[in-house]
Design an enzyme around this catalytic site. Structure first.
Site, PDB file in Angstrom:
ATOM      1  N   SER A  30      39.001 -49.911 -30.285  1.00 23.32           N
ATOM      2  CA  SER A  30      38.531 -51.007 -29.861  1.00 23.32           C
ATOM      3  C   SER A  30      37.070 -51.603 -30.380  1.00 23.32           C
ATOM      4  O   SER A  30      36.162 -50.798 -31.132  1.00 23.32           O
ATOM      5  CB  SER A  30      37.884 -50.753 -28.296  1.00 23.32           C
ATOM      6  N   LYS A  81      44.364 -50.321 -17.096  1.00 22.60           N
ATOM      7  CA  LYS A  81      44.148 -51.670 -16.161  1.00 22.60           C
ATOM      8  C   LYS A  81      44.907 -51.672 -14.948  1.00 22.60           C
ATOM      9  O   LYS A  81      44.267 -52.237 -14.074  1.00 22.60           O
ATOM     10  CB  LYS A  81      44.876 -52.655 -17.059  1.00 22.60           C
ATOM     11  N   ASP A 118      40.389 -62.187 -19.991  1.00 22.56           N
ATOM     12  CA  ASP A 118      41.266 -62.412 -21.106  1.00 22.56           C
ATOM     13  C   ASP A 118      41.701 -63.752 -21.033  1.00 22.56           C
ATOM     14  O   ASP A 118      41.568 -64.764 -21.955  1.00 22.56           O
ATOM     15  CB  ASP A 118      42.557 -61.620 -20.975  1.00 22.56           C
ATOM     16  N   GLY A 141      56.052 -64.167 -24.792  1.00 21.49           N
ATOM     17  CA  GLY A 141      55.581 -62.781 -24.204  1.00 21.49           C
ATOM     18  C   GLY A 141      55.563 -63.064 -22.684  1.00 21.49           C
ATOM     19  O   GLY A 141      55.078 -64.126 -22.230  1.00 21.49           O
ATOM     20  N   GLY A 143      53.863 -60.151 -20.733  1.00 21.79           N
ATOM     21  CA  GLY A 143      53.200 -59.013 -20.571  1.00 21.79           C
ATOM     22  C   GLY A 143      51.850 -59.302 -19.606  1.00 21.79           C
ATOM     23  O   GLY A 143      51.626 -60.349 -19.260  1.00 21.79           O
ATOM     24  N   GLY A 144      51.081 -58.212 -19.761  1.00 26.06           N
ATOM     25  CA  GLY A 144      49.771 -58.602 -19.093  1.00 26.06           C
ATOM     26  C   GLY A 144      48.943 -59.671 -19.552  1.00 26.06           C
ATOM     27  O   GLY A 144      48.314 -60.717 -18.963  1.00 26.06           O
ATOM     28  N   ASN A 164      60.600 -64.635 -23.268  1.00 21.03           N
ATOM     29  CA  ASN A 164      60.492 -63.367 -23.418  1.00 21.03           C
ATOM     30  C   ASN A 164      61.875 -62.780 -23.800  1.00 21.03           C
ATOM     31  O   ASN A 164      62.957 -63.331 -23.402  1.00 21.03           O
ATOM     32  CB  ASN A 164      59.832 -62.622 -22.150  1.00 21.03           C
ATOM     33  N   TYR A 232      44.390 -60.584 -33.505  1.00 23.80           N
ATOM     34  CA  TYR A 232      43.398 -60.739 -34.237  1.00 23.80           C
ATOM     35  C   TYR A 232      43.354 -59.862 -35.753  1.00 23.80           C
ATOM     36  O   TYR A 232      42.627 -59.785 -36.555  1.00 23.80           O
ATOM     37  CB  TYR A 232      42.070 -60.811 -33.929  1.00 23.80           C
TER      38      TYR A 232
END
Length: 287
Positions: A30, A81, A118, A141, A143-144, A164, A232
């Site tokens: 992280s 999460k 986010d 995608g 997902g979350g 997706n 990133y």
């Protein structure tokens, strides 16, 4: 080489300091401690932000312990999460829409408020880069991260579509966010001309990810398409490199990383931090 100064003063930490952290397993990857501690030093705040490795199954015990120890809150990353979403006493609008919590705020009355930053972080980063989202967006995608970004874009007034590889996941996302359009994975490249914004919300193209060379065709894109990637590492993904080669505007994932952290910092440490060239240059040094 950048001429932006990245020097920051020494840390300040006393017995009265405000403490927060990031909970995950693993958590050493992280960048949040780097980012938050930079802000703490920059603004001369008495506090610290620490990595908190918590094994699956120990999340609630750890959170209650942090509350008892006087922490102000924490960020939450994989794999906790869902546990965070279930644990909090209060979900704000962003968390309900995203179906996830990545920021815990410990209130003085002992309650825990859950927030998802986010999606709002993505929108804020796009605006800061001069690419305010508008029109129609296509997300890669389901997902979350896709749900968080899709919800934020819908709330900003955009028409959002998702594609997706596994159709069941895109169908589930469409059910969670009414009004979401679904596009078949083998059709989205040919339909790209209908969209104003393309966002990769998957780990495709990420260094060490499932397909680090992910680079679909953008041949059907209009000249005004903006291509964004939440990855990133690397800063310039193959998708972004191809978009730039075609002369399209692009936005990398670093901006989202920086902007999504602002709300938690403001709540925990009482300062609305700024995302600027100096901060970006500092974080870039670690990538």
């Amino acid at each position: 080489m950048s001429s932006v100064k990245t020097d920051i003063p020494s840390a300040i930490l006393t017995g009265h300091g405000r403490i927060a952290g990031v909970i995950g397993w693993p958590v050493e990857h992280s960048r949040s401690p780097l980012l938050h501690n930079y802000w703490l030093r920059r603004y001369g705040i008495d506090g610290a932000y620490v990595p908190l490795p918590v094994q699956p199954g120990q999340f609630e015990l750890a959170v209650r312990g942090l509350q008892a120890a006087g922490f102000k809150g924490a960020n939450v990353t994989i794999p906790h999460k869902e546990a965070a979403y279930a644990l909090v006493d209060e979900l704000d609008h962003s968390a309900k829409r995203a179906g996830a919590v990545n920021t815990l705020i410990f209130e003085k009355n002992g309650r825990i408020r859950g927030v998802s930053t986010d999606g709002s972080g993505f929108v804020a980063s796009m605006k800061a880069a001069g690419h305010a989202p508008q029109g129609k967006a296509l997300l890669l995608g389901a997902g979350g991260a896709a749900r968080s970004v899709a919800a934020a874009l819908q709330d900003a007034g955009l028409h959002v579509a998702v594609t997706n590889r596994t159709e069941a996941r895109s169908e589930a996302l469409a059910q969670a966010l009414p009004g979401l359009e679904r596009v078949a994975w083998d059709e989205w490249e040919s339909r790209l001309g209908a969209y104003d914004l393309l966002v990769n919300t998957t780990s495709l193209g990420m260094e060490g990810g499932p397909d680090p060379l992910f680079c679909p065709s953008l041949a059907q894109a209009s000249s005004s398409l903006i291509v964004a990637d939440i990855v990133y590492v690397p800063l310039l993904t193959p998708l972004l490199a191809q978009a730039q080669k075609q002369g399209l505007k692009t936005a990398g994932g670093l901006g989202m990383l920086l902007h999504q952290a602002r709300l938690g910092f403001r709540e925990w440490f009482g300062q609305d931090p700024q995302v600027d060239e100096q901060l970006e240059a500092f974080v870039r040094q670690s990538l």
